[in-house]
Structures are given as C-alpha cells and as structure tokens.
Design an enzyme around this catalytic site. Structure first.
Site, short mmCIF file in Angstrom:
data_model
loop_
_atom_site.label_atom_id
_atom_site.label_comp_id
_atom_site.label_asym_id
_atom_site.label_seq_id
_atom_site.Cartn_x
_atom_site.Cartn_y
_atom_site.Cartn_z
N TYR A 187 2.24 -2.86 -0.58
CA TYR A 187 1.13 -2.12 -1.19
C TYR A 187 -0.19 -2.82 -0.86
O TYR A 187 -0.42 -3.96 -1.26
CB TYR A 187 1.33 -2.07 -2.70
CG TYR A 187 0.54 -1.00 -3.43
CD1 TYR A 187 -0.37 -0.17 -2.78
CD2 TYR A 187 0.72 -0.82 -4.79
CE1 TYR A 187 -1.08 0.80 -3.46
CE2 TYR A 187 0.02 0.16 -5.50
CZ TYR A 187 -0.88 0.96 -4.82
OH TYR A 187 -1.58 1.92 -5.51
N LYS B 257 2.02 1.27 1.72
CA LYS B 257 1.26 2.14 0.83
C LYS B 257 -0.17 1.63 0.77
O LYS B 257 -0.41 0.44 0.53
CB LYS B 257 1.88 2.15 -0.57
CG LYS B 257 1.18 3.08 -1.55
CD LYS B 257 1.86 3.06 -2.91
CE LYS B 257 1.18 4.03 -3.86
NZ LYS B 257 1.77 4.00 -5.22
#
Length: 320
Positions: free
Chosen positions: A149, A174
């Site tokens: 992330y 992400k």
C-alpha cells in the site's frame, strides 16, 4: 523491466487468489460500550457478498485497524474467513510496528486468509532501505499473497519496488498517494507483474484517471451502503458512458466526496452513517481519535442517498 526471478514468481503465484474489480472493505461495527458487534459484522460482510463485491478486506482502514486489539483482530479475521466461505478472496490489514505486523501476518495465515494489505509502519519516516526491510520481513514470514500500500510514510520508489519483486508473495500494489507521475513510472516499468489497485479516498472520483494506467481494481467505501451505485459507476466507466458517469458524479459521488472532506476521519465515520441510513445495523459508534458524523452532514448524506435510489433505482433482478 525486472529480473527473471520476478517472472518465475508470477508463474509460482499464478493460482493464488488475487482480488480484482470492486473491492469491499467492511467496517468494524461497535456497540455504544465500544465492544465489537460480530452479528452486525456478519451482516456487513454478507451484504457485500450478496451485492457482488469481488473481495473482502477485513480489519483495514475502513475497519479501524489502528484501534483494534490483537484479540479483536484475530476474531474478526476468523469471522470473515468463515462467513465468506471461499466465495471471494479475503485479505487482512497488516502494519504498524514490525513486531505487531509480523504477529498479524501469522494470524492471517493461520486463520485462512488469502493475503494481506501491507499498511504503513508506525510513525517513522523511513529511508527506502528501511521500507524494503520492513516489507521484506513481513512478506517472507508467510506464504500469503501480499499487496503493498503506497500512502502516508510508506511510498516506494520504482527501484525499491523492483528489488521486492523477487518475493512471489507480492502480487499487487495499491496506491493512495495520487502521484500519477510515480504511478506511470511503476506501471510502465513493472508491467503485468503486479495487479494495480486504486486506494485513493473516494476512489470513484479518481478512477477514470487510474484505469488508463492499468488499475483495474479499487476500494469502494460507498459499496458498504449503495453498492448498486458502485457497480453502475464502474460499468459506465468500462463502457465509456460519459453521460451516465456525469450524472453519477453530479448527483451522488461528488456530493458525498464534498462531505467526506469536511472532517478528518470521515472516511470511516461517514461510511457507518451511510450504512445506518440504509438500515444496516452497524451503529454510528467509532473509536477515538475518529469522531462521529455531525448532524448536518448526516442529514446531507441522507438526502444524497435518497437521490441515489430515486435517480438510479435498482433494476428488476438486480442484486439488492
């Protein structure tokens, strides 16, 4: 591009469950006394499954990851895996200090999750070498899929990300930074070795830009209470239906986004408010430092949700 070992990693990981499409991030329902309401959590997850969400990410940002005890986390992961029953991939949130992160990764594997989303480390603004060591330690501790992330104090350069790709467990990236220059560098350099997810706040707002770079998945906060809008939006985006996209932006997506920006923490609290408005029994309660939605903002959200159902009603036979 990347080393041959990375290509072999893709082959070794080919059969693992990688989330794609619209991703569901359940909240952590709480009673007034602060205890987790597991019956309400089950309703939340069952609702996402019924509405056709493509994955369930439990105990992540929307689930108030930062406020969960290890015991609560374990119980939530166990519940999610049991409720989902293999219908879609189940991913968990793993992050914070390295000792805690490793324990959560171990719990996730032991309880049968398909993978985890690596959230930022605690507080420190690390050097790239430190981020590499942090992510490496987590990834090599289990055989589960890992999604990196990009946000806050955890943003990898292309070079650092390339170094990490020898781990077959890393299947996705992400992005929550909105740094499109970096995203172009990454997607053009790494290519199909990774699956790309849009993790920006109210991801529908930015998804038209992300999809052009190969981001085929996104986390939809509004899917917790108006998932038919999420599906309608995504299909219109894929179909290039600019007229429908314009209506959805004007009447639903941007008005909700404007409320979200009014107060920090609304990325969680506003979702719970929306769920309460549509009759899902999650309760409005949140843990500090997040605060509940102000009454005026709650009324504004009620009006937007009513408009969403009136202007964009579900069709006969559509998931409800």
């Amino acid at each position: 591009m990347f080393c041959g070992e990375g290509k072999e990693s893709v082959a070794r990981n080919a059969n693992k469950h990688i989330p794609n499409g619209i991703l569901g991030f359940p909240v952590t329902p709480m009673r007034e006394n602060g205890e987790i309401d597991f019956q309400a959590l089950e309703r939340n997850i069952q609702f996402l499954l019924k509405e056709g969400l493509n994955a369930v990410f439990i105990a992540c940002g929307s689930g108030e990851f930062q406020s969960l005890s290890e015991k609560e986390y374990e119980a939530m992961v166990e519940a999610a895996v049991s409720i989902v029953g293999g219908k879609v991939p189940v991913y968990t949130g793993v992050g914070g200090n390295i000792i805690y992160a490793l324990r959560l990764a171990e719990i996730s594997e032991r309880k049968g999750a398909d993978g985890y989303l690596i959230l930022p480390p605690y507080l420190i603004e690390p050097h790239q070498e430190g981020l590499y060591e942090y992510i490496s330690a987590i990834v090599k501790s289990t055989s589960l899929n890992a999604i990196v992330y990009q946000r806050a104090n955890s943003v990898l350069t292309v070079e650092t990300l390339q170094k990490l790709l020898h781990y077959p467990q890393i299947v996705g990236l992400k992005d929550g930074t909105g740094n499109m220059e970096l995203n172009i560098e990454i997607t053009q350099t790494i290519g199909s070795r990774l699956h790309y997810l849009n993790g920006m706040p109210m991801a529908e707002v930015t998804m038209p830009a992300y999809i052009q770079l190969g981001f085929t998945s996104y986390s939809s906060a509004i899917s917790n209470y108006i998932p038919h809008i999420s599906r309608l939006f995504y299909q219109a985006l894929l179909d290039g239906d600019k007229a429908l996209l314009g209506e959805l932006y004007e009447h639903v997506i941007l008005p909700i986004h404007r409320i979200r920006k009014q107060r920090k923490g609304y990325e969680v609290a506003l979702v719970k408010a929306g769920m309460e408005i549509v009759g899902l029994p999650v309760g409005p309660y949140v843990r500090p430092p997040i605060v509940r939605v102000e009454k005026e903002h709650y009324r504004q959200l009620e009006a937007i949700i009513q408009t969403a159902f009136e202007r964009f009603p579900k069709k006969v036979g559509q998931r409800s």
